[in-house]
Design a protein around this motif. Sequence first.
Motif, mmCIF file in Angstrom:
data_model
loop_
_atom_site.group_PDB
_atom_site.id
_atom_site.type_symbol
_atom_site.label_atom_id
_atom_site.label_comp_id
_atom_site.label_asym_id
_atom_site.label_seq_id
_atom_site.Cartn_x
_atom_site.Cartn_y
_atom_site.Cartn_z
ATOM 1 N N ASP A 182 -15.802 9.896 -9.185
ATOM 2 C CA ASP A 182 -15.039 8.645 -9.229
ATOM 3 C C ASP A 182 -14.555 8.352 -10.642
ATOM 4 N N SER B 144 -12.905 1.164 -4.251
ATOM 5 C CA SER B 144 -13.869 2.202 -3.850
ATOM 6 C C SER B 144 -14.135 3.185 -5.010
ATOM 7 N N ASP C 268 -8.032 1.467 -6.423
ATOM 8 C CA ASP C 268 -8.826 0.910 -5.330
ATOM 9 C C ASP C 268 -10.279 0.684 -5.757
ATOM 10 N N THR D 185 -6.190 5.893 -2.113
ATOM 11 C CA THR D 185 -6.852 5.989 -0.812
ATOM 12 C C THR D 185 -5.896 6.421 0.291
ATOM 13 N N THR E 226 0.847 -1.189 0.000
ATOM 14 C CA THR E 226 0.000 0.000 0.000
ATOM 15 C C THR E 226 0.889 1.247 0.000
ATOM 16 N N ASP F 205 -4.458 -0.444 -3.515
ATOM 17 C CA ASP F 205 -5.417 0.543 -2.991
ATOM 18 C C ASP F 205 -5.034 1.964 -3.397
#
Length: 278
Positions: A214, A203, A201, A182, A150, A179
């Motif tokens: 996004d 999300s 990521d 983030t 990460t 990820d």
Amino acid sequence: AKREGKAGYQFFSQEMNQVNMRRVALENGMRQGLARGEFYLYFQPQWDLKTLRLTGAEALLRWHSAEFGLVGPDEFIPIAESCGFIFDLGDLVLREACLHAVQWDSFFPGLKVAVNISGRQFRQPDFLETMACVIKETGVRPSSLELEFTESVIMERAEKNIHALQALKRMGVKLSIDDFGTGYSSLNYLKHFPIDAIKIDRSFIAELVTDSDDAAIAEAIISMAHSLKLKVIAEGVENDAQLDFLVDRCCDEAQGFYFAPPMAGEDFTGYVKRFSEP
Ligand code: C2E
Ligand code: CA
Ligand code: CA
Ligand code: CA
């Protein structure tokens, strides 16, 4: 008001107690679980979006405990990190991933296996030595291994890490940032660190087609990565619309329930056979 406050506090502390008790129980159960062979890897396929070929899999740790049932890595990895058990777990993950990679490489040359490396595992003074050992002992082709870190792990001790990452590159393994987007806000490290790929990521992927923010972020990550000559892997792809978006923007690879959920090693062997060239 005073009484309410007290009741609220009691409720809170009771809940905290339960969380703590489970934590301690899991912590104590882990060692036994490892000895009993309750930890094993699942593998989630990764696909090349340009060639539409299988490229490999991400190894994801599972704990099927006789005592607690299935425990998710989101719960047990942080506990293992804080009590130091992550060293044993990390070793198991590396070895198992390499052994599987060797097996799959024999009928699907070049298939890669991505492994999650936790911060504490990476910071262990003998991490590089362990890595070299595992490569030698398992006979894995180093280029079929991809280590995922990460952003925060990479940035924690940036100066030291750059040397460790360079040493890993010299061993021939690939490196990716997990990820992405983030964690740490500085992008400066991307040009200094010997990284091969970044993983968007999930999300950002979740609302890719419904949330224009996004979408903008995902698009920006892809184009920035490509300018830096990095590969981009999208995670958590679940539907056609997300896939179309990513293909349109020339995202390199993807994984997610759309393609397949994480699966047991034998099942992934079958999967690889199904998609290997005749
Ligand atoms: P991660 O590295 O971001 O892994 C991806 C997670 O997304 C996995 O959860 C995977 O099952 C899930 N996922 C895959 N496709 C989809 C999808 O289409 N939609 C959604 N909503 N989710 C999807 P999992 O296996 O529960 O792992 C959770 C986290 O635990 C991982 O997040 C990783 O940070 C950590 N972890 C897992 N295995 C290991 C390991 O061997 N070592 C270390 N250090 N951490 C691990
Ligand atoms: Ca990962
Ligand atoms: Ca991830
Ligand atoms: Ca994630």
